[in-house]
Structures are given as C-alpha cells and as structure tokens.
Scaffold this motif. Structure first.
Motif, PDB file in Angstrom:
ATOM      1  N   LYS A 144      -0.328  31.584  42.795  1.00  0.00           N
ATOM      2  CA  LYS A 144       0.187  32.916  43.078  1.00  0.00           C
ATOM      3  C   LYS A 144       0.793  33.286  44.332  1.00  0.00           C
ATOM      4  O   LYS A 144       0.555  34.132  45.144  1.00  0.00           O
ATOM      5  CB  LYS A 144      -1.297  33.713  42.669  1.00  0.00           C
ATOM      6  CG  LYS A 144      -2.037  33.686  41.544  1.00  0.00           C
ATOM      7  CD  LYS A 144      -1.030  34.298  40.442  1.00  0.00           C
ATOM      8  CE  LYS A 144      -1.722  34.214  39.163  1.00  0.00           C
ATOM      9  NZ  LYS A 144      -0.767  34.249  37.945  1.00  0.00           N
TER      10      LYS A 144
ATOM     11  N   HIS B 172       0.971  41.219  41.854  1.00  0.00           N
ATOM     12  CA  HIS B 172       1.071  42.015  40.832  1.00  0.00           C
ATOM     13  C   HIS B 172       2.641  42.350  40.936  1.00  0.00           C
ATOM     14  O   HIS B 172       3.440  42.246  39.952  1.00  0.00           O
ATOM     15  CB  HIS B 172       0.160  43.095  40.562  1.00  0.00           C
ATOM     16  CG  HIS B 172       0.631  44.087  39.522  1.00  0.00           C
ATOM     17  ND1 HIS B 172       0.921  45.403  39.645  1.00  0.00           N
ATOM     18  CD2 HIS B 172       0.259  43.774  38.112  1.00  0.00           C
ATOM     19  CE1 HIS B 172       1.202  45.665  38.377  1.00  0.00           C
ATOM     20  NE2 HIS B 172       0.631  44.964  37.531  1.00  0.00           N
TER      21      HIS B 172
ATOM     22  N   ALA C 224       4.998  43.944  34.969  1.00  0.00           N
ATOM     23  CA  ALA C 224       5.132  44.738  33.692  1.00  0.00           C
ATOM     24  C   ALA C 224       3.785  44.497  32.943  1.00  0.00           C
ATOM     25  O   ALA C 224       3.355  44.955  31.966  1.00  0.00           O
ATOM     26  CB  ALA C 224       6.135  43.942  32.589  1.00  0.00           C
ATOM     27  N   HIS C 225       2.875  43.690  33.644  1.00  0.00           N
ATOM     28  CA  HIS C 225       1.219  43.434  32.998  1.00  0.00           C
ATOM     29  C   HIS C 225       0.555  44.179  33.960  1.00  0.00           C
ATOM     30  O   HIS C 225       0.652  44.632  35.049  1.00  0.00           O
ATOM     31  CB  HIS C 225       1.119  41.812  33.264  1.00  0.00           C
ATOM     32  CG  HIS C 225       1.819  40.956  32.168  1.00  0.00           C
ATOM     33  ND1 HIS C 225       1.508  40.880  31.092  1.00  0.00           N
ATOM     34  CD2 HIS C 225       3.043  40.303  32.271  1.00  0.00           C
ATOM     35  CE1 HIS C 225       2.559  39.908  30.348  1.00  0.00           C
ATOM     36  NE2 HIS C 225       3.234  39.741  31.225  1.00  0.00           N
ATOM     37  N   PRO C 226      -0.554  44.462  33.362  1.00  0.00           N
ATOM     38  CA  PRO C 226      -1.888  44.994  34.144  1.00  0.00           C
ATOM     39  C   PRO C 226      -2.155  44.361  35.353  1.00  0.00           C
ATOM     40  O   PRO C 226      -2.050  43.075  35.289  1.00  0.00           O
ATOM     41  CB  PRO C 226      -2.867  45.135  33.247  1.00  0.00           C
ATOM     42  CG  PRO C 226      -2.742  44.135  32.268  1.00  0.00           C
ATOM     43  CD  PRO C 226      -1.251  43.820  31.975  1.00  0.00           C
TER      44      PRO C 226
ATOM     45  N   LYS D  22       5.000  30.316  29.500  1.00  0.00           N
ATOM     46  CA  LYS D  22       3.780  31.521  29.953  1.00  0.00           C
ATOM     47  C   LYS D  22       4.614  32.719  29.859  1.00  0.00           C
ATOM     48  O   LYS D  22       5.505  33.135  30.801  1.00  0.00           O
ATOM     49  CB  LYS D  22       3.179  31.317  30.846  1.00  0.00           C
ATOM     50  CG  LYS D  22       1.819  32.314  31.156  1.00  0.00           C
ATOM     51  CD  LYS D  22       1.241  32.186  32.305  1.00  0.00           C
ATOM     52  CE  LYS D  22       0.210  33.308  32.739  1.00  0.00           C
ATOM     53  NZ  LYS D  22      -0.456  33.224  33.965  1.00  0.00           N
ATOM     54  N   SER D  23       4.285  33.716  28.844  1.00  0.00           N
ATOM     55  CA  SER D  23       4.785  35.028  28.994  1.00  0.00           C
ATOM     56  C   SER D  23       6.423  35.071  28.819  1.00  0.00           C
ATOM     57  O   SER D  23       7.172  35.716  29.336  1.00  0.00           O
ATOM     58  CB  SER D  23       4.390  35.571  30.113  1.00  0.00           C
ATOM     59  OG  SER D  23       3.191  36.073  29.857  1.00  0.00           O
TER      60      SER D  23
ATOM     61  N   TRP E 257      -3.800  40.805  45.326  1.00  0.00           N
ATOM     62  CA  TRP E 257      -3.627  41.301  43.824  1.00  0.00           C
ATOM     63  C   TRP E 257      -2.447  42.267  43.953  1.00  0.00           C
ATOM     64  O   TRP E 257      -1.495  42.007  43.053  1.00  0.00           O
ATOM     65  CB  TRP E 257      -4.919  41.818  43.458  1.00  0.00           C
ATOM     66  CG  TRP E 257      -6.019  41.005  43.409  1.00  0.00           C
ATOM     67  CD1 TRP E 257      -6.061  39.372  43.206  1.00  0.00           C
ATOM     68  CD2 TRP E 257      -7.586  40.953  43.118  1.00  0.00           C
ATOM     69  NE1 TRP E 257      -7.122  39.004  43.074  1.00  0.00           N
ATOM     70  CE2 TRP E 257      -8.215  40.074  43.108  1.00  0.00           C
ATOM     71  CE3 TRP E 257      -8.170  42.335  43.138  1.00  0.00           C
ATOM     72  CZ2 TRP E 257      -9.397  40.080  42.992  1.00  0.00           C
ATOM     73  CZ3 TRP E 257      -9.215  42.207  43.096  1.00  0.00           C
ATOM     74  CH2 TRP E 257     -10.126  41.207  43.029  1.00  0.00           C
TER      75      TRP E 257
ATOM     76  N   TRP F  99       4.342  39.783  38.311  1.00  0.00           N
ATOM     77  CA  TRP F  99       3.975  40.044  36.708  1.00  0.00           C
ATOM     78  C   TRP F  99       3.809  41.823  36.796  1.00  0.00           C
ATOM     79  O   TRP F  99       2.929  42.385  36.376  1.00  0.00           O
ATOM     80  CB  TRP F  99       2.977  39.722  36.226  1.00  0.00           C
ATOM     81  CG  TRP F  99       2.751  38.074  36.175  1.00  0.00           C
ATOM     82  CD1 TRP F  99       2.334  37.131  36.898  1.00  0.00           C
ATOM     83  CD2 TRP F  99       3.497  37.158  35.325  1.00  0.00           C
ATOM     84  NE1 TRP F  99       2.471  35.775  36.666  1.00  0.00           N
ATOM     85  CE2 TRP F  99       3.502  35.814  35.499  1.00  0.00           C
ATOM     86  CE3 TRP F  99       4.411  37.602  34.173  1.00  0.00           C
ATOM     87  CZ2 TRP F  99       4.162  34.780  34.821  1.00  0.00           C
ATOM     88  CZ3 TRP F  99       5.110  36.438  33.641  1.00  0.00           C
ATOM     89  CH2 TRP F  99       4.948  35.257  33.890  1.00  0.00           C
TER      90      TRP F  99
ATOM     91  N   SER G  42      -5.122  43.304  36.333  1.00  0.00           N
ATOM     92  CA  SER G  42      -5.888  42.038  35.903  1.00  0.00           C
ATOM     93  C   SER G  42      -5.285  41.016  35.640  1.00  0.00           C
ATOM     94  O   SER G  42      -5.733  39.951  35.725  1.00  0.00           O
ATOM     95  CB  SER G  42      -6.718  42.815  34.723  1.00  0.00           C
ATOM     96  OG  SER G  42      -6.076  43.026  33.519  1.00  0.00           O
ATOM     97  N   TYR G  43      -3.981  40.990  35.024  1.00  0.00           N
ATOM     98  CA  TYR G  43      -3.238  39.809  34.812  1.00  0.00           C
ATOM     99  C   TYR G  43      -3.219  38.706  35.985  1.00  0.00           C
ATOM    100  O   TYR G  43      -3.101  37.471  35.768  1.00  0.00           O
ATOM    101  CB  TYR G  43      -1.841  40.297  34.367  1.00  0.00           C
ATOM    102  CG  TYR G  43      -1.099  38.908  33.369  1.00  0.00           C
ATOM    103  CD1 TYR G  43      -1.493  38.721  32.328  1.00  0.00           C
ATOM    104  CD2 TYR G  43      -0.052  38.274  34.145  1.00  0.00           C
ATOM    105  CE1 TYR G  43      -0.751  37.626  31.471  1.00  0.00           C
ATOM    106  CE2 TYR G  43       0.533  37.556  33.628  1.00  0.00           C
ATOM    107  CZ  TYR G  43       0.314  37.291  32.259  1.00  0.00           C
ATOM    108  OH  TYR G  43       1.022  36.273  31.396  1.00  0.00           O
ATOM    109  N   VAL G  44      -3.164  39.238  37.377  1.00  0.00           N
ATOM    110  CA  VAL G  44      -3.094  38.497  38.513  1.00  0.00           C
ATOM    111  C   VAL G  44      -4.161  38.125  39.120  1.00  0.00           C
ATOM    112  O   VAL G  44      -4.343  37.482  40.201  1.00  0.00           O
ATOM    113  CB  VAL G  44      -1.849  38.998  39.521  1.00  0.00           C
ATOM    114  CG1 VAL G  44      -0.454  39.187  38.881  1.00  0.00           C
ATOM    115  CG2 VAL G  44      -2.352  40.449  39.970  1.00  0.00           C
TER     116      VAL G  44
END
Length: 138
Positions: A67, A19, A25-27, A125-126, A15, A23, A29-31
């Motif tokens: 991932k 992250h 810039a995301h929390p 996506k995003s 994780w 990603w 939990s996004y990954v």
C-alpha cells in the motif's frame, strides 16, 4: 518550501491516501488490511500534510511493503522515493534478508531503481497485472 519529514503513523492514518490514490473506485474497506494492526506504517509529511504512505509487514526473515501511495499532486517529485528509501534502510535492523512487494507491472522499472528484481511470480487483481519483486540483503 517546507522540508519533508517521515514518521511512523497509525494504520488508520494510511487509509484515506491509499484509497484516493490506489483504488478510488472501490469502498474504503478495500484498502484496509486485516494485518494492518501488525504492520509498521510510515508517512511522509510536508508540514502537517500527509502526502505519501507505505506499510511494512515483517514475517521472520522477510518483510513485505504494501500500500505504497503518494498523493497524485506530488507524484514525480521524489517524495515517494524518499519514503521507500527510508523503509529500505530499516531492513537490516529488523533484521530481514528479503524485502518484497507486489508491484504493478507498469511500475516494475521504478522498483528496479531501488535494487529490486522481478521474480517469476505474476498475477492479476481487479484487472491489473502485478509482478512480485524482491530485494535481498546479505
């Protein structure tokens, strides 16, 4: 120079690197994927340092790798390629007839070097463009 080694790891070990690389810039939990508990997760280490991760999710005769992330400091040095090659060598023993991924559009040429071909399926996506790529096994 330390010799890289690849080993199975727990989902939560992927994780932080996912992250930070994919990603940031995301929390966190996004990954974190709901299916992480059912996946096969691999890490490439230099000594004790985890520098590349990838997760493989097998469903019937196909497997999706997701991932796939390599620490930005180590990108371009072949470590990610070592990990991807390792995962692709597992496919015949699983056994699966197809391995696929959602590749960022700008990374499609990278996956082609490993025998992946683009499918007609694309999406966003995003704000990023993706193409589904696959590698088939006899």
């Amino acid at each position: 120079m330390e010799t890289p080694h690849i080993q199975p790891i727990a989902p939560e070990e992927t994780w932080a690197l996912r992250h930070r690389v994919m990603w940031p810039a995301h929390p966190l939990s996004y990954v974190q994927l709901p299916e992480d508990a059912n996946g096969l997760h691999y890490g490439l280490f230099l000594g004790e340092q985890l520098i590349s991760v990838a997760s493989l999710f097998v469903q019937g005769e196909q497997a999706q790798f997701r991932k796939f992330a390599t620490d930005t400091f180590y990108q371009g040095q072949g470590y990610g390629a070592m990990l991807l090659h390792h995962i692709l060598q597992l496919a015949p023993a699983l056994p699966v007839a197809r391995v696929w991924c959602n590749a960022r559009r700008e990374k499609a040429a990278y996956y082609q070097k490993f025998g992946f071909t683009e499918t007609a399926h694309t999406f966003e996506k995003s704000g990023m463009g993706f193409v589904v790529m696959e590698k088939r096994y006899p």
